[in-house]
Design an enzyme around this catalytic site. Structure first.
Site, PDB file in Angstrom:
ATOM      1  N   TYR A 147      21.704   3.495  29.531  1.00 51.24           N
ATOM      2  CA  TYR A 147      23.176   3.553  29.523  1.00 51.24           C
ATOM      3  C   TYR A 147      23.692   2.246  29.495  1.00 51.24           C
ATOM      4  CZ  TYR A 147      28.261   3.523  31.356  1.00 51.24           C
ATOM      5  OH  TYR A 147      29.213   3.477  31.655  1.00 51.24           O
TER       6      TYR A 147
HETATM    7  P1  NAD Z   1      34.803  10.645  32.205  1.00 47.41           P
HETATM    8  O1  NAD Z   1      33.500  11.132  31.565  1.00 47.41           O
HETATM    9  O2  NAD Z   1      35.392  11.221  33.099  1.00 47.41           O
HETATM   10  O3  NAD Z   1      35.773  10.518  30.736  1.00 47.41           O
HETATM   11  C1  NAD Z   1      35.200  10.270  29.352  1.00 47.41           C
HETATM   12  C2  NAD Z   1      36.020  11.472  28.638  1.00 47.41           C
HETATM   13  O4  NAD Z   1      35.190  11.296  27.144  1.00 47.41           O
HETATM   14  C3  NAD Z   1      35.463  12.915  28.838  1.00 47.41           C
HETATM   15  O5  NAD Z   1      36.661  13.638  29.259  1.00 47.41           O
HETATM   16  C4  NAD Z   1      34.744  13.401  27.690  1.00 47.41           C
HETATM   17  O6  NAD Z   1      34.983  14.670  27.266  1.00 47.41           O
HETATM   18  C5  NAD Z   1      35.277  12.374  26.424  1.00 47.41           C
HETATM   19  N1  NAD Z   1      34.163  11.995  25.369  1.00 47.41           N
HETATM   20  C6  NAD Z   1      33.083  11.626  25.427  1.00 47.41           C
HETATM   21  N2  NAD Z   1      32.655  11.369  24.276  1.00 47.41           N
HETATM   22  C7  NAD Z   1      33.494  11.680  23.275  1.00 47.41           C
HETATM   23  C8  NAD Z   1      33.699  11.782  21.873  1.00 47.41           C
HETATM   24  N3  NAD Z   1      32.533  11.260  21.090  1.00 47.41           N
HETATM   25  N4  NAD Z   1      34.697  12.134  21.511  1.00 47.41           N
HETATM   26  C9  NAD Z   1      35.676  12.623  22.336  1.00 47.41           C
HETATM   27  N5  NAD Z   1      35.715  12.407  23.480  1.00 47.41           N
HETATM   28  C10 NAD Z   1      34.864  12.226  24.063  1.00 47.41           C
HETATM   29  O7  NAD Z   1      34.404   9.239  32.244  1.00 47.41           O
HETATM   30  P2  NAD Z   1      35.140   8.041  33.177  1.00 47.41           P
HETATM   31  O8  NAD Z   1      34.517   7.695  34.623  1.00 47.41           O
HETATM   32  O9  NAD Z   1      36.651   8.265  33.112  1.00 47.41           O
HETATM   33  O10 NAD Z   1      34.794   6.714  32.191  1.00 47.41           O
HETATM   34  C11 NAD Z   1      35.411   6.300  31.082  1.00 47.41           C
HETATM   35  C12 NAD Z   1      34.957   4.961  30.543  1.00 47.41           C
HETATM   36  O11 NAD Z   1      34.843   4.036  31.295  1.00 47.41           O
HETATM   37  C13 NAD Z   1      33.653   5.419  29.712  1.00 47.41           C
HETATM   38  O12 NAD Z   1      33.405   4.885  28.677  1.00 47.41           O
HETATM   39  C14 NAD Z   1      32.578   4.926  31.135  1.00 47.41           C
HETATM   40  O13 NAD Z   1      31.367   4.440  30.118  1.00 47.41           O
HETATM   41  C15 NAD Z   1      33.447   3.712  31.291  1.00 47.41           C
HETATM   42  N6  NAD Z   1      32.892   3.223  32.637  1.00 47.41           N
HETATM   43  C16 NAD Z   1      33.342   4.141  33.804  1.00 47.41           C
HETATM   44  C17 NAD Z   1      32.969   3.443  34.991  1.00 47.41           C
HETATM   45  C18 NAD Z   1      33.457   4.452  36.295  1.00 47.41           C
HETATM   46  O14 NAD Z   1      33.062   3.846  37.477  1.00 47.41           O
HETATM   47  N7  NAD Z   1      34.040   5.564  36.126  1.00 47.41           N
HETATM   48  C19 NAD Z   1      32.491   2.106  35.121  1.00 47.41           C
HETATM   49  C20 NAD Z   1      32.224   1.479  34.170  1.00 47.41           C
HETATM   50  C21 NAD Z   1      32.561   2.051  32.733  1.00 47.41           C
END
Ligand code: NAD
Length: 312
Positions: A147
């Site tokens: 990841y």
């Molecule tokens: P999440 O899974 O709740 O939200 C991601 C959303 O993206 C989901 O609703 C999913 O359906 C949608 N999605 C994924 N691939 C897609 C695509 N190809 N086309 C359209 N929709 C798509 O995740 P989150 O925790 O809200 O994370 C959001 C972002 O932040 C991500 O990029 C994640 O890697 C990054 N991030 C999150 C954290 C954390 O602690 N939550 C930490 C570091 C980075």
């Protein structure tokens, strides 16, 4: 401003979308409702904005977006991805598709559509373990999981597009984000749920691992500032962390205070790709965006606990 927010139905994306829409902006939200966790939760995440005149939902994959979808968009905030460190060993092709192919597609579309600014959701996982904490953006990047590798490669794609095609990209390196709507696979959600249900919380490792926890409203502020502030660099990576790291053991004690319940532990060995510590030096985000985290962990935990207990 008119923002295109990818991943708008997810944890961070829906909180950001709600903030933007209720603060006078227009949002084109893109989400394909991937099966990583319940689609019903994602639908519920969008309830408050779904029928708002300033919100349009494009229920499709980022890779299916085309130039007409970008009409009138001032800035793109690209949050859509396949998150989760642990599954990335077994399901790497999904991470390649959703974290790299999708990022390349949106970068190309931004360039083709003359979008000035894109914000990319990067992650503290690109740092792996470090010799010194807190970690600045200049620290070596040594991700410990597939990841993390896809997030680092995503940043590299952003840099290639910004240097060659003039698109300005701000990569926000989020450090463990928490708060209401947090993904069900994440530790704080599982700890608080275990506290209320009486079920055990699977603790990986001995509880000494340290994490920098960042409240979702602070992350939302960072996204908006990164998308709208004047920044001079074409490619800008910025740490977005809470205000210090705490151990998992301390976190569990704080969760017990927030819920008034005891958390029963099921001790498990550390998992492949888990790092010992994360901790952000956020001085660059403060200097360039005027951003600082505002929510202490005990306060943020109380807010998330309230939301979870209300849903029981
Ligand atoms: P999440 O899974 O709740 O939200 C991601 C959303 O993206 C989901 O609703 C999913 O359906 C949608 N999605 C994924 N691939 C897609 C695509 N190809 N086309 C359209 N929709 C798509 O995740 P989150 O925790 O809200 O994370 C959001 C972002 O932040 C991500 O990029 C994640 O890697 C990054 N991030 C999150 C954290 C954390 O602690 N939550 C930490 C570091 C980075």
């Amino acid at each position: 401003m008119r923002y295109l927010v990818t991943g708008c139905a997810g944890f961070i994306g829906s909180t950001l979308t709600e903030y933007l829409v209720f603060n006078g902006h227009n949002v084109v939200g893109v989400d394909s409702f991937t099966g990583y966790y319940s689609a019903a939760q994602k639908v519920a995440n969008l309830k408050s904005v779904h029928d708002h005149k300033s919100f349009d939902l494009l229920q499709k994959d980022v890779r299916a977006l085309s130039t007409p979808d970008m009409a009138g968009v001032d800035a793109v905030i690209h949050l859509a991805a396949q998150p989760g460190v642990r599954d990335s060993w077994a399901e790497f092709s999904k991470y390649l598709d959703l974290n790299l192919e999708a990022t390349q597609h949106i970068l190309q579309l931004c360039s083709d559509s003359d979008i000035a600014r894109m914000v990319f959701a990067s992650s503290s996982s690109i740092y792996g373990n470090q010799d010194q904490y807190p970690v600045s953006e200049d620290a070596p990047t040594t991700p410990r999981s597939p990841y993390g590798v896809t997030k680092l490669a995503g940043e590299a794609l952003c840099k290639a597009y910004s240097l060659n095609l003039g698109l300005q990209v701000v990569c926000l390196r989020f450090f463990t984000v928490y708060g209401p709507r947090q993904r069900p696979d994440m530790a704080i959600h599982r700890i608080l749920s275990a506290a209320y249900s009486g079920e055990t919380f699977r603790l990986f490792g001995d509880g000494s691992a340290r994490r920098d926890f960042t409240y979702v409203d602070d992350v939302v502020q960072a996204c908006q500032l990164a998308a709208s502030s004047e920044v001079l660099e074409r490619f800008l990576p910025l740490n977005i962390g809470g205000s210090g790291d705490i151990s998992m053991r301390q976190l569990i004690e704080m969760a017990e205070v927030a819920t008034g319940r005891t958390v029963r532990l099921d001790h498990q060995p550390s998992q492949l790709g888990d790092v010992d510590r994360t901790g952000a030096d956020c001085s660059r985000a403060r200097a360039l965006l005027g951003w600082t985290p505002k929510t202490p962990v005990d306060e943020g935990l109380r807010k998330q606990a309230l939301r979870i207990s209300a849903a029981l």
